[in-house]
Design a protein around this motif. Structure first.
Motif, PDB file in Angstrom:
ATOM      1  N   GLU A  22      64.489  76.961  92.414  1.00  0.00           N
ATOM      2  CA  GLU A  22      65.833  76.577  91.393  1.00  0.00           C
ATOM      3  C   GLU A  22      66.724  77.690  91.503  1.00  0.00           C
ATOM      4  OE1 GLU A  22      62.678  78.436  88.823  1.00  0.00           O
ATOM      5  OE2 GLU A  22      62.866  77.453  90.433  1.00  0.00           O
ATOM      6  N   THR A  23      66.368  78.999  91.631  1.00  0.00           N
ATOM      7  CA  THR A  23      67.261  80.119  91.643  1.00  0.00           C
ATOM      8  C   THR A  23      67.886  80.297  92.934  1.00  0.00           C
ATOM      9  OG1 THR A  23      65.781  81.389  90.311  1.00  0.00           O
ATOM     10  CG2 THR A  23      67.390  82.646  91.123  1.00  0.00           C
ATOM     11  N   THR A  24      67.280  80.209  93.898  1.00  0.00           N
ATOM     12  CA  THR A  24      68.133  80.003  95.266  1.00  0.00           C
ATOM     13  C   THR A  24      68.934  79.069  95.334  1.00  0.00           C
ATOM     14  OG1 THR A  24      66.011  78.840  96.296  1.00  0.00           O
ATOM     15  CG2 THR A  24      65.937  81.165  96.597  1.00  0.00           C
ATOM     16  N   ILE A  70      65.551  72.194  78.875  1.00  0.00           N
ATOM     17  CA  ILE A  70      65.229  70.880  79.256  1.00  0.00           C
ATOM     18  C   ILE A  70      66.310  69.895  78.820  1.00  0.00           C
ATOM     19  CG2 ILE A  70      63.344  69.155  79.446  1.00  0.00           C
ATOM     20  CD1 ILE A  70      62.450  71.985  79.941  1.00  0.00           C
ATOM     21  N   ASN A  71      67.543  70.395  79.470  1.00  0.00           N
ATOM     22  CA  ASN A  71      68.697  69.546  78.967  1.00  0.00           C
ATOM     23  C   ASN A  71      68.860  69.279  77.757  1.00  0.00           C
ATOM     24  OD1 ASN A  71      70.919  68.206  80.204  1.00  0.00           O
ATOM     25  ND2 ASN A  71      69.911  66.310  80.569  1.00  0.00           N
ATOM     26  N   LEU A  72      68.635  70.237  76.796  1.00  0.00           N
ATOM     27  CA  LEU A  72      68.966  70.316  75.414  1.00  0.00           C
ATOM     28  C   LEU A  72      68.150  69.431  74.663  1.00  0.00           C
ATOM     29  CD1 LEU A  72      72.962  71.050  75.223  1.00  0.00           C
ATOM     30  CD2 LEU A  72      71.057  72.584  75.785  1.00  0.00           C
ATOM     31  N   SER A  73      67.148  68.874  75.283  1.00  0.00           N
ATOM     32  CA  SER A  73      66.384  67.777  74.688  1.00  0.00           C
ATOM     33  C   SER A  73      65.507  68.356  73.487  1.00  0.00           C
ATOM     34  CB  SER A  73      65.035  66.964  75.633  1.00  0.00           C
ATOM     35  OG  SER A  73      64.221  66.310  74.959  1.00  0.00           O
ATOM     36  N   PRO A  74      65.540  67.642  72.234  1.00  0.00           N
ATOM     37  CA  PRO A  74      64.741  68.155  71.059  1.00  0.00           C
ATOM     38  C   PRO A  74      63.290  67.996  71.397  1.00  0.00           C
ATOM     39  CG  PRO A  74      66.760  66.646  70.403  1.00  0.00           C
ATOM     40  CD  PRO A  74      66.585  66.775  71.805  1.00  0.00           C
ATOM     41  N   ALA A  98      69.344  68.259  89.215  1.00  0.00           N
ATOM     42  CA  ALA A  98      69.586  68.904  90.454  1.00  0.00           C
ATOM     43  C   ALA A  98      68.480  70.340  90.506  1.00  0.00           C
ATOM     44  CB  ALA A  98      70.733  69.498  90.882  1.00  0.00           C
ATOM     45  N   LEU A  99      68.646  71.185  89.324  1.00  0.00           N
ATOM     46  CA  LEU A  99      67.761  72.542  88.984  1.00  0.00           C
ATOM     47  C   LEU A  99      66.410  72.098  88.980  1.00  0.00           C
ATOM     48  CD1 LEU A  99      70.177  74.364  87.034  1.00  0.00           C
ATOM     49  CD2 LEU A  99      69.541  75.176  89.046  1.00  0.00           C
ATOM     50  N   GLN A 100      66.251  70.742  88.075  1.00  0.00           N
ATOM     51  CA  GLN A 100      64.810  70.537  87.760  1.00  0.00           C
ATOM     52  C   GLN A 100      63.989  70.087  89.000  1.00  0.00           C
ATOM     53  OE1 GLN A 100      62.924  70.983  85.373  1.00  0.00           O
ATOM     54  NE2 GLN A 100      62.086  69.136  84.443  1.00  0.00           N
ATOM     55  N   ALA A 101      64.862  69.422  90.110  1.00  0.00           N
ATOM     56  CA  ALA A 101      64.353  68.907  91.186  1.00  0.00           C
ATOM     57  C   ALA A 101      63.959  70.006  92.064  1.00  0.00           C
ATOM     58  CB  ALA A 101      65.277  67.885  92.096  1.00  0.00           C
ATOM     59  N   ALA A 102      64.690  71.089  92.351  1.00  0.00           N
ATOM     60  CA  ALA A 102      64.811  72.140  93.055  1.00  0.00           C
ATOM     61  C   ALA A 102      63.617  73.081  92.604  1.00  0.00           C
ATOM     62  CB  ALA A 102      65.974  73.389  92.920  1.00  0.00           C
ATOM     63  N   LYS A 103      63.258  73.405  91.272  1.00  0.00           N
ATOM     64  CA  LYS A 103      62.320  73.877  90.593  1.00  0.00           C
ATOM     65  C   LYS A 103      60.930  73.238  90.886  1.00  0.00           C
ATOM     66  CE  LYS A 103      60.725  75.874  86.174  1.00  0.00           C
ATOM     67  NZ  LYS A 103      61.069  76.209  84.772  1.00  0.00           N
ATOM     68  N   PHE A 104      60.816  72.168  90.799  1.00  0.00           N
ATOM     69  CA  PHE A 104      59.620  71.409  91.404  1.00  0.00           C
ATOM     70  C   PHE A 104      59.306  71.258  92.448  1.00  0.00           C
ATOM     71  CE2 PHE A 104      59.683  71.176  86.582  1.00  0.00           C
ATOM     72  CZ  PHE A 104      58.501  70.845  86.243  1.00  0.00           C
TER      73      PHE A 104
END
Length: 349
Positions: free
Chosen positions: A58-60, A171-175, A207-213
């Motif tokens: 996700e960082t790259t 997590i996308n500001l999800s409570p 996009a970041l979540q997909a890259a992280k996983f």
């Protein structure tokens, strides 16, 4: 060292996740822009060897997306912090952690500032400046600091890095995910207000979540190293790995037991706790745990600590495991992240 140049390093923790990386880059940039007639050069350091950077997917992804080339970054194996400290030239600001690991204990006296969002494990006296606040992302604290500074320092690139990091961390500001605080929400809104051209939250997070996983093609050893923390006492060292895959899938990886054994033996770990997380389409996490050790007493002790923990109670349910040396659990309390589980395991050790 030869030129007696003072260096002020801003460095995140050893997991070197997106929050640690962006917090270090953004704060070092801010300090370099705003410090009056600085004697020191401000240097953000990513606290992993350069060879491990490819595992931080996700960082790259985010740095590449924002046009920051890998060769402009400085990694832990490219700077001699101990040599600088020994020569009296090092100041150290810690972001996203506030206690250096045992191997870096000698650098403690160089620490001049701490910015973290974990519960305080130890006090630091003056002159060290300490900001430890219970927000969802350390990048929120960095954003607040920059927004309090002179106008015009915050540029579009830094804003986009901070914006993406807070969204991913919270997590996308999800409570429902239990990580976000009003301060995280306020920072995201302020960044969007200041830079209306920032992409939409859902697009950034997706996009970041997909890259992280994206663990495509990673070996078991790389998966375990991707998001690794270590705890220890005088006798044993235990690894705690965040694993971005469903536990059942992970446990059925070909050759898993040999891989776990080789990973622990090669690094001197007596045991390993794998904390898996998987998100559904509503960004709700499913968390599971696996405890591995060839030493039955250690395995039982870690399992007991996790089963009996309060607060928080992890609400564990035993799952079938294909291996006698691996105990598997479903974790009913899905808001208990690794930040909450680490102190439980450290106390047990």
């Amino acid at each position: 060292i030869q030129q007696h140049q003072e260096i002020h390093v801003v460095m995140g923790n050893e997991a070197c996740d997106l929050d640690s990386t962006v917090s270090a880059l953004a704060l070092a940039y801010f300090l370099a822009q705003t410090s009056p007639a600085p004697k020191a050069a401000f240097v953000p350091v990513l606290n992993i060897p350069r060879a491990d950077f490819a595992l931080r997917t996700e960082t790259t992804f985010l740095l590449r997306d924002r046009g920051i080339p890998d060769d402009s970054l400085i990694f832990r194996d490219e700077i001699d912090l101990r040599g600088l400290h020994h020569a009296g030239l090092l100041s150290l600001t810690l972001v996203d952690h506030h206690v250096l690991p045992g191997a870096d204990a000698a650098l403690e006296e160089a620490v001049v500032e701490v910015l973290d969002h974990r519960p305080l494990e130890r006090d630091r006296g003056p002159p060290c400046q300490v900001t430890v606040e219970p927000v969802g992302s350390c990048a929120t604290l960095v954003t607040e600091r920059i927004l309090q500074g002179p106008p015009g320092v915050l540029d579009r690139t830094t804003a986009a890095l901070l914006h993406g990091t807070i969204l991913l961390d919270c997590i996308n500001l999800s409570p429902a995910a239990g990580r976000v605080t009003p301060r995280d929400v306020a920072c995201v809104s302020l960044l969007e207000e200041r830079f209306p051209e920032l992409p939409a939250r859902d697009a950034v997070f997706g996009a970041l979540q997909a890259a992280k996983f994206d663990v495509t093609g990673l070996t078991t050893e790389q998966m375990l190293r991707k998001d690794l923390k270590v705890i220890s006492n005088d006798e044993v060292v235990v690894a705690i790995s965040g694993v971005f895959e469903d536990l059942e899938t992970f446990l059925l990886r070909p050759g898993l037991l040999q891989d776990l054994e080789a990973f622990c033996q090669g690094r001197g770990y007596a045991g390993l706790v794998a904390m898996t997380v998987f998100f559904n389409e509503h960004h709700e996490p499913t968390r599971k745990l696996a405890v591995y050790s060839q030493q039955e007493p250690l395995r039982s002790m870690l399992c007991r600590a996790l089963e009996e923990a309060t607060p928080p109670s992890l609400l564990l349910q035993l799952l079938p495991s294909p291996w006698p040396s691996v105990v598997a659990y479903a974790q009913g309390n899905s808001v208990a992240t690794r930040k909450k589980v680490l102190p439980i395991l450290q106390a047990a050790l």
